[in-house]
Design a protein around this motif. Structure first.
Motif, PDB file in Angstrom:
ATOM      1  N   ARG A 144       6.514   5.507  16.681  1.00 59.11           N
ATOM      2  CA  ARG A 144       7.929   5.133  16.261  1.00 59.11           C
ATOM      3  C   ARG A 144       8.295   5.198  14.694  1.00 59.11           C
ATOM      4  NH1 ARG A 144       7.596   0.446  13.189  1.00 59.11           N
ATOM      5  NH2 ARG A 144       5.594  -0.689  13.503  1.00 59.11           N
ATOM      6  N   LEU A 145       7.311   5.573  13.974  1.00 58.26           N
ATOM      7  CA  LEU A 145       7.417   5.515  12.623  1.00 58.26           C
ATOM      8  C   LEU A 145       6.194   6.348  11.939  1.00 58.26           C
ATOM      9  CD1 LEU A 145       8.408   4.508   9.948  1.00 58.26           C
ATOM     10  CD2 LEU A 145       6.830   2.550  10.208  1.00 58.26           C
ATOM     11  N   GLY A 146       6.717   7.368  11.015  1.00 62.90           N
ATOM     12  CA  GLY A 146       5.869   8.047  10.165  1.00 62.90           C
ATOM     13  C   GLY A 146       5.956   7.763   8.909  1.00 62.90           C
ATOM     14  N   GLU A 147       4.999   7.556   7.850  1.00 62.32           N
ATOM     15  CA  GLU A 147       5.150   7.389   6.567  1.00 62.32           C
ATOM     16  C   GLU A 147       4.232   8.220   5.416  1.00 62.32           C
ATOM     17  OE1 GLU A 147       5.945   2.471   6.157  1.00 62.32           O
ATOM     18  OE2 GLU A 147       3.963   3.107   6.604  1.00 62.32           O
ATOM     19  N   PHE A 148       4.729   8.485   4.385  1.00 61.59           N
ATOM     20  CA  PHE A 148       4.087   9.288   3.285  1.00 61.59           C
ATOM     21  C   PHE A 148       3.515   8.078   2.298  1.00 61.59           C
ATOM     22  CE2 PHE A 148       7.120  12.713   4.743  1.00 61.59           C
ATOM     23  CZ  PHE A 148       6.249  13.516   5.128  1.00 61.59           C
ATOM     24  N   VAL A 149       2.150   8.012   2.235  1.00 57.13           N
ATOM     25  CA  VAL A 149       1.777   7.068   1.163  1.00 57.13           C
ATOM     26  C   VAL A 149       1.296   7.729  -0.149  1.00 57.13           C
ATOM     27  CG1 VAL A 149       0.390   5.229   0.822  1.00 57.13           C
ATOM     28  CG2 VAL A 149       1.125   5.500   3.303  1.00 57.13           C
TER      29      VAL A 149
ATOM     30  N   LEU B 177     -10.171  11.880  -2.687  1.00 57.51           N
ATOM     31  CA  LEU B 177     -10.492  10.414  -3.037  1.00 57.51           C
ATOM     32  C   LEU B 177      -9.312   9.744  -2.850  1.00 57.51           C
ATOM     33  CD1 LEU B 177     -11.845  10.489  -6.861  1.00 57.51           C
ATOM     34  CD2 LEU B 177     -12.865   9.470  -4.956  1.00 57.51           C
ATOM     35  N   TRP B 178      -8.084   9.807  -2.944  1.00 60.95           N
ATOM     36  CA  TRP B 178      -6.814   8.997  -2.891  1.00 60.95           C
ATOM     37  C   TRP B 178      -6.975   8.856  -1.172  1.00 60.95           C
ATOM     38  CZ3 TRP B 178      -3.763   5.694  -4.049  1.00 60.95           C
ATOM     39  CH2 TRP B 178      -2.508   5.285  -3.120  1.00 60.95           C
ATOM     40  N   GLU B 179      -7.228   9.658  -0.343  1.00 60.18           N
ATOM     41  CA  GLU B 179      -7.253   9.534   1.173  1.00 60.18           C
ATOM     42  C   GLU B 179      -8.530   8.570   1.495  1.00 60.18           C
ATOM     43  OE1 GLU B 179      -8.175  12.077   5.030  1.00 60.18           O
ATOM     44  OE2 GLU B 179      -6.793  13.186   3.532  1.00 60.18           O
TER      45      GLU B 179
ATOM     46  N   TYR C 164     -11.608   3.481 -10.469  1.00 58.96           N
ATOM     47  CA  TYR C 164     -11.592   2.375  -9.451  1.00 58.96           C
ATOM     48  C   TYR C 164     -11.616   2.993  -7.956  1.00 58.96           C
ATOM     49  CZ  TYR C 164      -9.599  -1.346  -6.610  1.00 58.96           C
ATOM     50  OH  TYR C 164      -9.469  -2.648  -5.585  1.00 58.96           O
ATOM     51  N   MET C 165     -10.957   4.377  -7.554  1.00 58.16           N
ATOM     52  CA  MET C 165     -11.076   4.801  -6.619  1.00 58.16           C
ATOM     53  C   MET C 165     -12.732   5.219  -6.178  1.00 58.16           C
ATOM     54  SD  MET C 165      -7.876   7.389  -5.946  1.00 58.16           S
ATOM     55  CE  MET C 165      -8.038   8.617  -7.404  1.00 58.16           C
ATOM     56  N   LEU C 166     -13.255   5.568  -7.109  1.00 62.40           N
ATOM     57  CA  LEU C 166     -14.797   6.157  -7.081  1.00 62.40           C
ATOM     58  C   LEU C 166     -15.443   4.632  -6.580  1.00 62.40           C
ATOM     59  CD1 LEU C 166     -15.278   8.472 -10.258  1.00 62.40           C
ATOM     60  CD2 LEU C 166     -15.444   8.851  -7.680  1.00 62.40           C
TER      61      LEU C 166
ATOM     62  N   LEU D   5       0.417   7.676   9.287  1.00 60.64           N
ATOM     63  CA  LEU D   5       0.594   7.623   7.752  1.00 60.64           C
ATOM     64  C   LEU D   5      -0.249   9.021   7.110  1.00 60.64           C
ATOM     65  CD1 LEU D   5      -0.507   4.069   6.674  1.00 60.64           C
ATOM     66  CD2 LEU D   5       1.674   4.796   7.201  1.00 60.64           C
ATOM     67  N   ASP D   6       0.490   9.647   6.278  1.00 61.38           N
ATOM     68  CA  ASP D   6       0.297  10.690   5.684  1.00 61.38           C
ATOM     69  C   ASP D   6      -0.111  10.466   4.030  1.00 61.38           C
ATOM     70  OD1 ASP D   6      -0.759  13.259   5.361  1.00 61.38           O
ATOM     71  OD2 ASP D   6       1.395  14.312   5.450  1.00 61.38           O
ATOM     72  N   ALA D   7      -1.492  10.868   3.474  1.00 62.17           N
ATOM     73  CA  ALA D   7      -1.847  10.490   2.182  1.00 62.17           C
ATOM     74  C   ALA D   7      -1.319  11.666   1.457  1.00 62.17           C
ATOM     75  CB  ALA D   7      -3.477  10.158   2.068  1.00 62.17           C
ATOM     76  N   LYS D   8      -0.788  11.524   0.417  1.00 62.69           N
ATOM     77  CA  LYS D   8      -0.162  12.332  -0.603  1.00 62.69           C
ATOM     78  C   LYS D   8      -0.627  11.856  -1.972  1.00 62.69           C
ATOM     79  CE  LYS D   8       1.671  14.818   2.430  1.00 62.69           C
ATOM     80  NZ  LYS D   8       0.957  16.089   2.863  1.00 62.69           N
ATOM     81  N   TYR D   9      -1.607  12.637  -2.492  1.00 61.65           N
ATOM     82  CA  TYR D   9      -1.815  12.332  -3.968  1.00 61.65           C
ATOM     83  C   TYR D   9      -0.811  12.940  -5.027  1.00 61.65           C
ATOM     84  CZ  TYR D   9      -4.533  11.882  -8.492  1.00 61.65           C
ATOM     85  OH  TYR D   9      -4.732  11.538  -9.857  1.00 61.65           O
TER      86      TYR D   9
END
Length: 453
Positions: A393-398, A304-306, A115-117, A363-367
């Motif tokens: 105001r906000l930082g998120e690890f996804v 790929l996730w990013e 699906y990611m591909l 946002l920071d992408a983490k696989y």
């Protein structure tokens, strides 16, 4: 053919001896080596088309580590997925979100990777999902071919010296005495001679042309070559450069291109050469047990996730800085000649231009496996730096998760400069109950809508 299947980002995946003793001999030739070393000395193909396009130093990482004792050996894996093999041993590394069949991991049900591909490469894999071949990852090659073709053509059309034979009065090379006697005695005013000239029509471009024609002849793959204007232009470029193409000479061209090109300038053609040969030879590459060569197709899960998240977040107004392309750089100092930041994603502050480098949300992408309650200290430090520099105001690890009970955790960062901000973990649920690819897509689209709210 022996197949071993494991999952990514998992430690101590045990395989018993002596059942896999023979396979262990082959895996020792691959284990604990960096991806950069293996790529240069083998037939491994890596996606994205150039590992220089990634920002996580994947070139210096190992595909897996191998540990042995008297009763079993075990494998530790990281962010890489796909397959790699030597002789008659093949190691399949599936996504850790792969659906199991009868309690066993099945590469054909690696819906998340596929699906990611599909989303990142803008391709439709529905037809692939309906096939019964056990080599689904290998069957992805034609779908990935345009990415490698376009990447290589950005360096120009490959050219190399070619020997040409002439017989005319305009001598500009080395006279060929034997041909001259055969064709020009008695004298007719012509001279037979040979030259070495740079040519766009050479074994490498002919190899690409044969791959194009192979895909054109397939009802499953021919649409890939017309999927968008950039692909169509790339295909036409190769066709125009290979006027000497002869479909009966495929084996001859494959023989001439068995060794990787050495040109330091056209280095991206090495991967294009690999994927063309893998497509045209297919079964031979995988099952020739006499060659002692290492082969494979590997995907960088973190990249790929990013890039997959980018297809969602750009619609929400997020910027996606790209280190290798020098796009979206953030300067931590007032002197912009020193220091550069490239957060994965950020949403600019309302009412401010991009040049002001101010963000509302980062946002920071983490696989990798991610503990929502205890993020790694270096990740926290990096995110707080981004928040401080960009006044967010906000930082998120996804990160991807298969736990329905994970809802994310948030913390208030200690105030600095009379301002405060939050840090959150944001799990993205990967469906685990869909055993059909179409159902999986629908459930993923539902999760994507949640990201959009």
């Amino acid at each position: 053919m022996s197949r071993i299947t494991v999952i990514d980002n998992t430690l101590n995946q045990k395989l018993p001896l002596p059942k896999f003793n023979h396979d262990c001999e082959n895996l020792r030739k691959i284990a604990n080596k960096t991806l950069g070393d293996l790529q240069s000395e083998s037939g491994i193909l890596i996606f994205p088309p150039s590992i220089e396009d990634t920002d996580d130093k994947i070139k210096d990482s190992v595909i897996f580590t191998l540990k042995e004792n008297d009763n079993y050996f075990s494998l530790d894996t990281g962010n890489l997925m796909g397959f790699i093999g030597r002789n008659d041993t093949e190691l399949n590394i599936c996504s850790r979100f792969t659906h199991k069949i009868d309690g066993k991991i099945s590469e054909k049900n690696d819906f998340f990777l596929h699906y990611m591909l599909e989303k990142v490469c803008h391709i439709n894999l529905i037809n692939l999902k309906s096939t019964r071949t056990p080599d689904k990852i290998f069957d992805l090659l034609p779908f990935l071919f345009p990415q490698y073709l376009i990447s290589a053509l950005r360096q120009g059309i490959y050219k190399e010296y070619q020997k040409h034979e002439y017989n005319n009065s305009n001598v500009r090379g080395v006279i060929d005495i034997n041909r001259h006697i055969r064709f020009n005695i008695p004298a007719n005013g012509k001279i037979a001679y040979n030259t070495r000239e740079y040519s766009f029509d050479n074994p490498i471009t002919e190899l690409v042309r044969h791959t194009i024609e192979y895909m054109r002849s397939s009802n499953t793959f021919k649409h890939i070559l017309t999927s968008n204007e950039e692909v169509k232009t790339a295909v036409e470029t190769i066709i125009n450069a290979t006027q000497l193409y002869n479909r009966m000479e495929r084996n001859k061209i494959l023989s001439k291109t068995s060794r990787s090109i050495k040109s330091p300038y056209f280095y991206k053609y090495r991967d294009l050469q690999k994927i063309c040969r893998m497509i045209l030879l297919h079964e031979k590459i995988k099952y020739d047990s006499s060659s002692n060569t290492i082969y494979g197709l590997l995907f960088d899960g973190a990249w790929l996730w990013e890039e997959y998240l980018s297809t969602i977040l750009k619609k929400k107004g997020y910027e996606h800085p790209e280190n290798k392309k020098k796009n979206g750089v953030i300067h931590p100092f007032t002197d912009k000649r020193t220091g550069r930041f490239y957060p994965d994603f950020y949403k600019p502050k309302a009412g401010h231009s991009l040049k002001e480098e101010l963000a509302d949300v980062i946002l920071d992408a983490k696989y990798k496996n991610f503990d929502e309650y205890n993020p790694p200290a270096d990740d926290i430090a990096q995110m707080i730096s981004y928040i401080h520099v960009m006044d967010a105001r906000l930082g998120e690890f996804v990160y991807p998760s298969k736990n329905k009970n994970e809802s994310g955790v948030n913390w208030i960062i200690r105030p600095f400069a009379n301002t405060s901000a939050e840090l959150k973990t944001k799990p993205f649920l990967i469906p685990q109950n869909a055993f059909d690819y179409s159902d999986f897509k629908r459930e993923m689209q539902t999760e994507e809508k949640k990201m959009m709210t």
